[in-house]
Design an enzyme around this catalytic site. Sequence first.
Site, mmCIF file in Angstrom:
data_model
loop_
_atom_site.group_PDB
_atom_site.id
_atom_site.type_symbol
_atom_site.label_atom_id
_atom_site.label_comp_id
_atom_site.label_asym_id
_atom_site.label_seq_id
_atom_site.Cartn_x
_atom_site.Cartn_y
_atom_site.Cartn_z
ATOM 1 N N PHE A 1 -21.139 4.247 8.956
ATOM 2 C CA PHE A 1 -21.277 5.648 8.550
ATOM 3 C C PHE A 1 -22.636 5.930 7.919
ATOM 4 C CE2 PHE A 1 -20.528 9.499 6.100
ATOM 5 C CZ PHE A 1 -19.912 10.285 7.062
ATOM 6 N N ARG A 2 -23.311 4.912 7.405
ATOM 7 C CA ARG A 2 -24.647 5.127 6.849
ATOM 8 C C ARG A 2 -25.601 5.638 7.917
ATOM 9 N NH1 ARG A 2 -25.497 -0.780 4.538
ATOM 10 N NH2 ARG A 2 -24.644 -1.110 6.635
ATOM 11 N N HIS B 1 -9.936 8.255 -0.718
ATOM 12 C CA HIS B 1 -10.317 6.865 -0.441
ATOM 13 C C HIS B 1 -10.996 6.879 0.924
ATOM 14 C CE1 HIS B 1 -9.780 2.385 -0.623
ATOM 15 N NE2 HIS B 1 -10.020 2.567 0.663
ATOM 16 N N LEU B 2 -12.316 6.781 0.926
ATOM 17 C CA LEU B 2 -13.092 6.954 2.149
ATOM 18 C C LEU B 2 -13.813 5.662 2.506
ATOM 19 C CD1 LEU B 2 -14.651 10.439 1.268
ATOM 20 C CD2 LEU B 2 -12.513 9.962 2.495
ATOM 21 N N GLY B 3 -13.333 5.026 3.553
ATOM 22 C CA GLY B 3 -13.969 3.838 4.085
ATOM 23 C C GLY B 3 -13.803 3.864 5.587
ATOM 24 N N ASP C 1 0.817 -1.208 0.000
ATOM 25 C CA ASP C 1 0.000 0.000 0.000
ATOM 26 C C ASP C 1 0.852 1.260 0.000
ATOM 27 O OD1 ASP C 1 -2.741 -0.167 -0.283
ATOM 28 O OD2 ASP C 1 -3.061 -0.857 1.758
#
EC number: 2.7.2.1
Length: 459
Positions: free
Chosen positions: A300-301, A216-218, A156
């Site tokens: 996050f939902r 990159h959003l997780g 990464d």
Amino acid sequence: MKTVILSVNAGSSSVKLSAYTAEQGQSPIQIAEVQVSGLTAPPASLKYERGGKTIVKSREVDDQVSDQRDAFSLILKTLIEDDDLHDIQTKDDIGIICHRIVHGGDYTKPQLITNGTYHHLENLNDLAPLHNANSLPIVRLCVQDFPSARNVACFDSQFHSTIPEHIRTYPINQDIARRGRLRKYGFHGISYSFITRATAEFLGKDPSDVNIIALHLGSGASACAIKGGKSWDTSMGLTPLAGLPGATRSGSVDPSLVFHYASDVGKLSPASTKDLHISRAEEILNKQAGWKALTGTTDFRVIAAAATTTSSPTPSPNPNPNPNPDPNPDPNPDPQNQNHRLAFALLVDRISAFVGAYYVSLHGRVDALVFAGGIGERSAALRAAVVEQVGCLGFAADGDEDFDGDGGEGAVVVDVGREAAGGSDLGGRPRPRVLVCRTDEQFEMARMCAEDAEFWGSG
């Protein structure tokens, strides 16, 4: 000659494997995908797809499947025992196994795993005790059990090897920094490599001509400034902890905060083992912070839904406040909703700050703002809030509320901006695009291996 490539992505609570067929120098073709999740919250479950068709939607697995090695063995058994998966009937059918390794130190490209490479990765555990440790047991198993396959480490951090010295250097004693390998490395690089190529193709440009700000959003989140197709700066640093907050990560905070937070931060965490040393400070900031610490949930939902159904979390600055405020405000606002709004607003603020900084660092020459990762793809509310906040830079959304990551008819990149409406940015250039990219780290690893002759025994 066609071979089978396995891309292995081992996390703290799951193992995901994608299987491809490929010829040297050609784009891989996915033939199967298997995921075992819930390793830290038994019973674990298995999901299996073959040729784009769901074979097993969700099946609880044996209680004995408790760690990454067990999960990988179950995944391999699932593939080999499927008579309809003709390309994988025995272990000998597998030619290349590529492993996602979070921290690769100074490696700038994927590495064929030898004894020397493996021991170097073990030594990097000191820099990434919470991250590399998930992958190495599977690497060791594959080296032992697949004598005819070539094992490859994809890092990464490798995409960020192009970050300039003045950006990657920390202002500390440089003799100590060099000995301890203390500098910015950056992560999510496999994803950013995919995003760069996919965005360039979408824009009809060569990757070397593309400047983008990628998000990159997780559950882990980061931002990256990509200049001429190469990493110029990124929000994560020596470890993935720096930069944006995540589900359980604090992101960047005052370095002295943790010493005021608890008195035993220098001691080893109970999660440490003989081979894995984790301090209480690392555990607190990596596992006990983030938006879960604010809201009680990692989903996050839930946060976005609660935050956006009440009031806007990031109102535009108004030099003339409303002269007629609500005379009857709710005397008992829901504290949980307040916490959700706070977490949402905090994340929007932190993301927007990086977008602004990277826009300046790229001298305003930005082709697109690209959202990716599970949250970046699926949260229209977050995208809208971020784009509104950075609208002064020329970014504009086009009301993509209906796009939740499943739209776009399977397209890899989708335009959710208002480019077609014309207009320009601060420098008079055409308005930069706002895009969503369905990043695919497993495919990117397989592509890297397919294109490198070294991994085919001909380099």
